[in-house]
Design a protein around this motif. Structure first.
Motif, PDB file in Angstrom:
ATOM      1  N   UNK A 122      50.122  49.443  48.770  1.00 57.96           N
ATOM      2  CA  UNK A 122      48.982  50.079  49.447  1.00 57.96           C
ATOM      3  C   UNK A 122      48.898  49.685  50.918  1.00 57.96           C
ATOM      4  N   UNK A 123      49.173  48.428  51.199  1.00 54.78           N
ATOM      5  CA  UNK A 123      49.150  47.947  52.586  1.00 54.78           C
ATOM      6  C   UNK A 123      50.153  48.747  53.428  1.00 54.78           C
ATOM      7  N   UNK A 124      51.314  48.962  52.837  1.00 52.43           N
ATOM      8  CA  UNK A 124      52.345  49.719  53.538  1.00 52.43           C
ATOM      9  C   UNK A 124      51.916  51.177  53.730  1.00 52.43           C
ATOM     10  N   UNK A 125      51.407  51.752  52.676  1.00 50.91           N
ATOM     11  CA  UNK A 125      50.981  53.154  52.722  1.00 50.91           C
ATOM     12  C   UNK A 125      49.885  53.371  53.768  1.00 50.91           C
ATOM     13  N   UNK A 126      49.020  52.381  53.922  1.00 46.77           N
ATOM     14  CA  UNK A 126      47.911  52.502  54.877  1.00 46.77           C
ATOM     15  C   UNK A 126      48.306  52.067  56.289  1.00 46.77           C
ATOM     16  N   UNK A 145      35.145  33.971  55.930  1.00 47.05           N
ATOM     17  CA  UNK A 145      36.114  32.894  56.180  1.00 47.05           C
ATOM     18  C   UNK A 145      36.327  32.086  54.907  1.00 47.05           C
ATOM     19  N   UNK A 146      37.534  31.668  54.688  1.00 41.53           N
ATOM     20  CA  UNK A 146      37.814  30.812  53.530  1.00 41.53           C
ATOM     21  C   UNK A 146      38.092  31.590  52.256  1.00 41.53           C
ATOM     22  N   UNK A 147      37.970  32.933  52.307  1.00 37.97           N
ATOM     23  CA  UNK A 147      38.294  33.716  51.121  1.00 37.97           C
ATOM     24  C   UNK A 147      39.479  34.622  51.416  1.00 37.97           C
ATOM     25  N   UNK A 148      40.564  34.324  50.755  1.00 36.95           N
ATOM     26  CA  UNK A 148      41.812  35.066  50.918  1.00 36.95           C
ATOM     27  C   UNK A 148      41.639  36.522  50.464  1.00 36.95           C
ATOM     28  N   UNK A 149      42.125  37.430  51.286  1.00 34.32           N
ATOM     29  CA  UNK A 149      41.940  38.863  51.025  1.00 34.32           C
ATOM     30  C   UNK A 149      42.491  39.279  49.654  1.00 34.32           C
ATOM     31  N   UNK A 150      43.714  38.877  49.359  1.00 33.24           N
ATOM     32  CA  UNK A 150      44.333  39.253  48.087  1.00 33.24           C
ATOM     33  C   UNK A 150      43.583  38.627  46.914  1.00 33.24           C
ATOM     34  N   UNK A 151      43.193  37.377  47.065  1.00 36.07           N
ATOM     35  CA  UNK A 151      42.484  36.686  45.991  1.00 36.07           C
ATOM     36  C   UNK A 151      41.157  37.378  45.697  1.00 36.07           C
ATOM     37  N   UNK A 152      40.450  37.706  46.773  1.00 34.05           N
ATOM     38  CA  UNK A 152      39.164  38.389  46.645  1.00 34.05           C
ATOM     39  C   UNK A 152      39.321  39.696  45.864  1.00 34.05           C
ATOM     40  N   UNK A 153      40.304  40.473  46.271  1.00 32.72           N
ATOM     41  CA  UNK A 153      40.464  41.798  45.683  1.00 32.72           C
ATOM     42  C   UNK A 153      40.966  41.727  44.241  1.00 32.72           C
ATOM     43  N   UNK A 154      41.854  40.775  43.960  1.00 34.49           N
ATOM     44  CA  UNK A 154      42.334  40.651  42.583  1.00 34.49           C
ATOM     45  C   UNK A 154      41.207  40.192  41.660  1.00 34.49           C
ATOM     46  N   UNK A 155      40.340  39.316  42.170  1.00 32.46           N
ATOM     47  CA  UNK A 155      39.199  38.862  41.373  1.00 32.46           C
ATOM     48  C   UNK A 155      38.301  40.052  41.005  1.00 32.46           C
ATOM     49  N   UNK A 160      49.059  49.077  57.284  1.00 32.78           N
ATOM     50  CA  UNK A 160      48.472  47.780  57.654  1.00 32.78           C
ATOM     51  C   UNK A 160      49.577  46.745  57.829  1.00 32.78           C
ATOM     52  N   UNK A 161      49.249  45.697  58.577  1.00 35.28           N
ATOM     53  CA  UNK A 161      50.226  44.629  58.745  1.00 35.28           C
ATOM     54  C   UNK A 161      50.311  43.804  57.459  1.00 35.28           C
ATOM     55  N   UNK A 162      51.528  43.400  57.058  1.00 25.47           N
ATOM     56  CA  UNK A 162      51.684  42.661  55.792  1.00 25.47           C
ATOM     57  C   UNK A 162      50.856  41.368  55.736  1.00 25.47           C
ATOM     58  N   UNK A 163      50.587  40.757  56.891  1.00 28.06           N
ATOM     59  CA  UNK A 163      49.841  39.481  56.823  1.00 28.06           C
ATOM     60  C   UNK A 163      48.365  39.672  56.463  1.00 28.06           C
ATOM     61  N   UNK A 164      47.901  40.909  56.437  1.00 26.38           N
ATOM     62  CA  UNK A 164      46.515  41.176  56.012  1.00 26.38           C
ATOM     63  C   UNK A 164      46.298  40.755  54.560  1.00 26.38           C
TER      64      UNK A 164
END
Ligand code: ADP
Ligand code: MG
Ligand code: MG
Length: 248
Positions: A127-131, A91-101, A133-137
């Protein structure tokens, strides 16, 4: 590519791995099968240096060094990736931020230019589209409230963006519906390049039909007791682990 030698490891004072040896070949897909509680997750955690696991003996040689001497972060930077059986919610860690870091840390380590926020968003979106996944992920907190299948697809997303060299997938297929299993398997197949090594822990032949393993290893009671080709899966399904243990 990676040589695990005589590994002994404990969790909470209980010895789980009891002299496990396993050689992972470059460019190959290794599958590990074995009964519940055999030590499969413990093995994968030992390789990445998870704090649950105390390695008491043995070596894991990769790229000319014993990875047991490296911090977990250094192992990740060296190209070792684990998708956990139960990915943690952060919680509190944005998925995109985490992965870009994580990606930027790898890029700095390799002396490459860092992917900036806009480039990263484009990369993640594709990648989200290819997999499927929902864009809000992208903007949600890491794994928070993700369904089981969404968590597993997100692990595959991380793998595809980080481009690791040694990929451990612990029950990536458990609890997936048919579409998710296909999406995850296709992601794994896209990553095959003849150089990367995969270690896929599973209970089911279904994913193995899709990803075409080179070797099947049976892990029982903290050791690899049998290694064979894909034909071993059929034997395991018809005879069970008991029979394999006896002739081992
Ligand atoms: P597998 O993945 O093959 O099903 P694990 O490696 O998860 O097995 O677990 C091996 C053994 O270690 C099991 O008996 C399990 O209960 C025990 N174990 C795993 N994690 C912990 C923990 N955090 N504390 C105590 N025992 C644990
Ligand atoms: Mg299990
Ligand atoms: Mg497990």
């Amino acid at each position: 590519m990676m040589e695990i030698k005589n590994l002994h490891a404990a969790i909470g004072g209980n010895t789980i791995l009891k002299g496990l040896s396993l050689t992972l070949e470059k460019g190959k897909v290794h599958a590990i099968m074995g009964p519940n509680g055999a030590g499969k997750s413990t093995l994968s955690k030992a390789v990445v240096g998870h704090y649950d696991v105390d390695v008491t003996e043995g070596e894991i040689i990769y790229d000319g060094q014993n990875v047991l001497e490296l911090e977990p972060e250094e192992r990740a930077l060296a190209g070792i990736f684990l998708s956990f059986q139960n990915p943690v919610e952060v919680p509190g860690v944005n998925n995109a931020y985490f992965l870009r870091t994580a990606l930027n840390a790898k890029e700095r380590h390799e002396g490459k230019p860092e992917t900036n926020a806009a480039q990263f968003l484009r990369l993640m979106r594709s990648h989200v589209e290819q997999l499927g996944m929902k864009p809000d992920m992208i903007s949600r907190n890491l794994n928070e409230g993700f369904s089981g299948g969404e968590k597993k697809r997100n692990e595959i997303l991380q793998m595809e963006i980080l481009q690791p060299d040694v990929i451990l997938l612990d029950e990536i297929d458990s609890g997936l519906d048919i579409d998710a299993l296909k999406a995850v398997s296709e992601g794994i197949n896209r990553m095959k390049n003849g150089e990367r090594t995969f270690l896929v822990i599973t209970h089911y032949s279904r994913i193995l039909d899709y990803i075409d393993p080179d070797y099947i290893h049976v892990l029982q009671d903290g050791k690899i007791v049998k290694t064979g080709g894909p034909e071993l899966v059929k034997r395991l399904e018809s005879e069970g682990y008991g029979a394999i243990a006896e002739d081992a």
